[in-house]
Design an enzyme around this catalytic site. Structure first.
Site, PDB file in Angstrom:
ATOM      1  CB  SER A   1      -8.296   0.632   6.077  1.00  0.00           C
ATOM      2  OG  SER A   1      -9.059   1.815   6.158  1.00  0.00           O
TER       3      SER A   1
ATOM      4  CE  LYS B   1      -3.881   1.911   2.733  1.00  0.00           C
ATOM      5  NZ  LYS B   1      -4.704   1.641   3.943  1.00  0.00           N
TER       6      LYS B   1
ATOM      7  CB  SER C   1      -7.916   3.483   3.155  1.00  0.00           C
ATOM      8  OG  SER C   1      -6.989   2.906   4.062  1.00  0.00           O
TER       9      SER C   1
END
Length: 504
Positions: free
Chosen positions: A190, A85, A166
């Site tokens: 997330s 990420k 996210s």
């Protein structure tokens, strides 16, 4: 959208040509060919062209060299190709942007400790994944999976639907076969939400088991990184490599005492005699979700689990106080991270980021604003923060998860992770089914695992297993036992509703 630097231009212009893959049904998530060349070809065919998944924002130019070196290393992770990420620092020329143009030049030249641990185990870092900008904390009206750097990530099961956030790119990327696995981060939902909505296993470990150093922060009370994979075994494999104490992260002080070989802990995983508490009021009232959850309960019972219905409702004060905590800690923690960056970035405080967004509103605030940032900048009452943290932690932990487990003699709690993916809506923002129990372990800092439990109209839905602090191995073992006992068919990502869209 603003022109991207070379490492972030459409990957079809930088990588192997994979046009033959575009527009076809994707392979099942357990990809037979795990070669670096295959992943690069799939990225070239699916990421910025064809269905435009927008899951990957940068490719590591050293991946080929790293893969060659990893081939000679021992261990089960040697040569495994993963995505990370884009709020986690990775050494090399790839910036760490958190999705914001304010950090487009944030090349720190350092690995986050969790990345260093993975590299030492032979993992190959293929690239960085898109995310909901600033890990979905900028606005309460955001569209999950959108960032100014990467555009809108799409769900490979239905590309007009949300990948959740996210860790959107991490979820969509693994589901689409762009890597063997990915690392996401979670403050509240997330990792587990994008894993569930992309048909993956996602694990949020106990806060403090995995270092947060060199990760763009929201909250030191709740932030953690976690693996997103196609099986519980693979999540355990990655967690074993990632876990451990870090002198720079006080929360990990006792991690070395708690960590274990999580793969070994799966051996003989069984649900026989395991008491599971059903968070019935977290199931919601959607008939299709209820039917799928009831099938999962039947599978659990057939595997020997003892199921206990719980009459428990979340105290709304937990969410209210969590918001105060996140706002207060965001201002301080993000400011500390930005102030310590080694490169020539132009933002060093949250106030600087707010100003940058106003100046670059056409690119940064095209779809939604920054009300959460603005609220956080004003959240400065230390006494009110301390009271909110103590109360939210009590409600989620001591008087929440811990009390339920103790009074009912339970091993774990279970509930649907959430509903199926909702349509992407950049006008009014996210609006999925309001169900699941993810905020409890998020606020408490306790482990939370989601495992695919089936699909609704071809869209994946996950089952959550929640435990108490440092009970990560037990949570993973229960998930593996359910994985083996599950009877519901799983969805296959087919890009089945792709259409031309103005969403970028």
């Amino acid at each position: 959208m603003t022109t991207l630097p070379a490492t972030r231009r459409p990957l079809a212009t930088l990588l192997l040509t994979g046009a033959a893959l575009a527009g076809t049904a994707l392979a099942t998530p357990a990809h037979a060919d795990e070669s670096l060349a295959t992943y690069l070809a799939r990225i070239a065919a699916l990421n910025h062209v064809g269905p435009q998944l927008n899951a990957v924002v940068a490719v590591n130019p050293d991946a080929g060299r790293d893969a060659a070196a990893a081939a000679a290393m021992p261990g089960p992770l040697a040569g495994k190709v993963i995505l990370v990420k884009d709020n986690i620092e990775v050494a090399g020329p790839m910036p760490t942007t958190a999705g914001s143009l304010a950090l487009a030049g944030n090349v720190t030249g350092r690995d986050a400790p969790l990345v260093a641990r993975l590299r030492a185990a032979g993992v190959v870092i293929l690239g960085k994944t898109n995310l909901s900008e600033w890990a979905n904390i900028r606005s309460s009206f955001s569209s999950s999976g959108w960032s100014a750097v990467g555009g809108q990530t799409r769900n490979p099961y239905a590309t007009d639907r949300s990948p959740c956030g996210s860790s959107s790119g991490s979820g969509a990327g693994v589901a689409a076969g762009l890597a063997w696995a990915a690392i996401g981060t979670e403050t509240d939902g997330s990792v587990t939400c994008p894993a569930a909505m992309n048909g993956l296993v996602g694990f949020k470990p106990t806060v403090g088991l995995v270092s947060r150093t060199h990760i763009v922060p929201i909250s030191h009370s709740q932030d953690t990184a976690g693996p997103m994979t196609t099986s519980v075994h693979d999540a355990a494999l990655l967690l074993t490599a990632m876990a451990g104490s870090d002198p720079a992260d006080a929360a990990t002080a006792t991690a070395d005492r708690h960590k274990t070989d999580y793969v070994a802990a799966l051996a003989g995983a069984s649900l026989k005699g395991v008491r599971l508490g059903i968070l019935r009021k977290a199931v919601g009232d959607d008939a299709k979700v209820i039917a799928l959850f009831d099938r999962a309960l039947a599978d659990l019972k057939a595997a020997g689990a003892e199921l206990v219905e719980l009459d428990y409702a979340f105290d709304p004060a937990m969410g209210r106080d969590e918001n105060t905590v996140l706002n207060y800690e965001l201002r301080a923690d993000l400011g500390s991270y930005l102030a310590g960056l080694p490169g020539p970035v132009s933002v060093r405080t949250l106030a600087d980021v707010i100003a940058f967004n106003r100046t670059h509103a056409a690119a940064e605030m095209r779809w939604f604003g920054q009300d959460q940032f603005e609220a956080a900048e004003k959240t400065t009452d230390a006494a009110a923060y301390a009271k909110a943290r103590a109360n939210s932690l009590r409600l989620a932990g001591k008087d929440g998860i811990d009390r339920l487990l103790a009074t009912q003699h339970l091993a774990l709690l279970i509930a649907p992770t959430g509903g199926p993916a909702w349509p992407i809506d950049q006008v009014t923002g996210d609006h999925g089914l309001q169900l699941g129990a993810g905020s409890l372990p998020a606020v408490a800092g306790y482990p939370h695992l989601t495992v695919p439990m089936g699909a609704i109209e071809g869209l994946p839905v996950g089952l959550s297993f929640i435990g108490t602090a440092w009970d990560d191995a037990r949570v993973l073992a229960a998930g593996a036992a359910y994985e083996a006992a599950r009877t519901a068919p799983l969805a296959i990502p087919t890009l089945n509703t792709w259409r031309e869209s103005p969403i970028k």
